[in-house]
Structure formats: structure tokens, C-alpha cells
Design a protein around this motif. Structure first.
Motif, short mmCIF file in Angstrom:
data_model
loop_
_atom_site.label_atom_id
_atom_site.label_comp_id
_atom_site.label_asym_id
_atom_site.label_seq_id
_atom_site.Cartn_x
_atom_site.Cartn_y
_atom_site.Cartn_z
N LYS A 168 82.88 22.47 -65.68
CA LYS A 168 81.90 21.86 -66.59
C LYS A 168 80.48 22.27 -66.20
N THR A 169 80.24 22.44 -64.91
CA THR A 169 78.93 22.84 -64.43
C THR A 169 78.65 24.29 -64.78
N ILE A 170 79.63 25.14 -64.60
CA ILE A 170 79.49 26.55 -64.98
C ILE A 170 79.24 26.67 -66.47
N MET A 171 79.98 25.90 -67.26
CA MET A 171 79.78 25.92 -68.72
C MET A 171 78.36 25.50 -69.07
N ALA A 172 77.86 24.46 -68.42
CA ALA A 172 76.50 23.97 -68.69
C ALA A 172 75.46 25.02 -68.30
N ILE A 173 75.66 25.70 -67.20
CA ILE A 173 74.71 26.72 -66.75
C ILE A 173 74.67 27.88 -67.74
N TYR A 174 75.83 28.31 -68.20
CA TYR A 174 75.86 29.41 -69.18
C TYR A 174 75.26 28.97 -70.51
N TYR A 175 75.42 27.72 -70.87
CA TYR A 175 74.75 27.20 -72.07
C TYR A 175 73.23 27.26 -71.87
N TRP A 176 72.77 26.83 -70.73
CA TRP A 176 71.34 26.86 -70.39
C TRP A 176 70.82 28.29 -70.46
N GLN A 177 71.58 29.23 -69.93
CA GLN A 177 71.19 30.63 -70.00
C GLN A 177 71.07 31.08 -71.45
N GLY A 178 72.02 30.69 -72.29
CA GLY A 178 71.99 31.02 -73.71
C GLY A 178 70.80 30.41 -74.41
N MET A 179 70.45 29.18 -74.03
CA MET A 179 69.25 28.53 -74.61
C MET A 179 68.02 29.38 -74.33
N ASN A 180 67.91 29.87 -73.12
CA ASN A 180 66.75 30.66 -72.73
C ASN A 180 66.74 32.01 -73.46
N ASN A 181 67.93 32.57 -73.67
CA ASN A 181 68.02 33.87 -74.37
C ASN A 181 67.66 33.72 -75.84
N ARG A 182 67.99 32.55 -76.43
CA ARG A 182 67.69 32.32 -77.85
C ARG A 182 66.23 31.94 -78.05
N GLY A 183 65.59 31.48 -77.00
CA GLY A 183 64.18 31.11 -77.10
C GLY A 183 63.91 29.70 -77.44
#
Length: 183
Positions: A168-183
Motif C-alpha cells: 500500500k505504501t509503494i502504491m501511494a508513492i507511485y501515485y504521488w510520483q504520478g501526481m507530480n508528473n501530471r502537474g
């Protein structure tokens, strides 16, 4: 093609504080008889909590099933205090475990944590606008937590180095990374 199995018997073999274990005898769509062992777990929540300086809050804690400490995002199960309301549980767990409340708590996703053997259904939230709570809720007596704040690059490196292994933590981190990539 038919996929659904037909249970022919069921027995609860363990009833515990956190889980129940059920053993089912089933008939598969091809007519084969087999056994299924199912862990029943209350619905749960997890929180990607981001601070004002764009760091995520992690919790270091002991996990008996793997006999070691882990780094995880705040999480917990729904209980009688939540009346089947995942958002309420997220607010409560954020207070209990981190002593923060969020001005924004947004649902990211819901998912089953381990469909091969467990029915636990988890809802992941994004918490922003964190501020210290004025009314601290009691912490669970069986938890000992140490909080740690990390940046996104640090979190990604911790995954790469095997320091963060919780799904769940890895999933959250990758979501956070995607948020940053989308702006």
C-alpha cells in the motif's frame, strides 16, 4: 466461460481479534472439488499524508507476520467507531497515528489487498493541508510507532533499496510520483 465456484461446505476454523479464517469446500466450474482457505478482515484505510513542505509521513513499526520493522503510510481498519464510513476511519487514524488532521482528504482508490487468500478491502486517501490536532485521540495500545518524513526522491530510493516493501505504501508513492508528473 464460467469462472464462479460453488461452495458446498464452509467452516470458520479461527475467530480472532483481527481476522477470521474460513475453510470452504468448493466445486470448480469444471466440476473439480477443492478447498479454499479464506481470511476475513475488516475493511481498511491507508493515507498518503503530505506535509506543507511536500514530504510524506511514514511510520516505522514492528510487524509480527514478517518478524521485522517496516516503513508504512498511516493505515488502519474500520471499527465500530466508524459506522462503516471509510472517510471517518481515515480522519481517526490520521489523528491517532500522526497527531495531524487534514484540511483536504481525497479518495485516491479502493482495492483488495491480497485477493488470493483475503477479502480485506482498503481505501487509499490523500491528506493535504496538515495541521496539528487540538484533541488527540487515544492511540492503540498494541502499536508503537515512530514517524519519519521523506521527500519523493527519498521515498523512491527507499523502494529501490528495499527499505519500503509494503504494497500500500509503494502504491501511494507511485501515485504521488504520478501526481507530480501530471502537474
Amino acid at each position: 466461460m464460467e469462472f464462479e465456484e460453488r461452495p458446498i461446505s464452509s467452516k470458520t476454523v479461527f475467530h480472532g481479534h483481527l481476522i477470521d479464517v474460513e475453510v470452504q469446500q468448493v466445486i470448480t466450474p469444471h466440476g473439480n472439488k477443492t478447498q479454499r482457505e479464506i481470511v476475513h478482515h475488516a475493511p481498511a484505510i491507508a493515507i498518503l499524508a503530505l506535509t506543507a513542505d511536500n514530504k510524506m509521513i511514514l511510520e516505522k513499526q514492528w510487524r509480527a507476520p514478517i518478524a521485522k520493522t517496516t516503513l508504512e503510510i498511516p493505515a488502519g481498519k474500520l471499527d465500530q467507531r466508524d459506522a462503516d464510513n471509510a472517510l471517518h476511519a481515515a480522519k481517526r487514524e490520521l489523528n491517532e497515528e500522526t497527531r495531524y488532521e487534514a484540511t483536504s482528504l481525497k479518495k485516491i482508490s479502493s482495492f483488495y489487498t491480497s485477493v488470493g487468500c483475503m477479502d480485506e478491502y482498503m481505501t487509499l486517501y490523500l491528506a493535504t493541508g496538515l495541521k496539528r490536532v487540538s484533541n488527540e485521540l487515544p492511540q492503540d495500545q498494541d502499536e508503537q510507532l515512530m514517524l519519519k518524513e521523506v521527500t519523493l526522491p527519498q521515498a523512491l530510493e527507499m523502494i529501490d533499496q528495499g527499505e519500503i516493501e509494503d504494497a500500500k505504501t509503494i502504491m501511494a508513492i507511485y501515485y504521488w510520483q504520478g501526481m507530480n508528473n501530471r502537474g
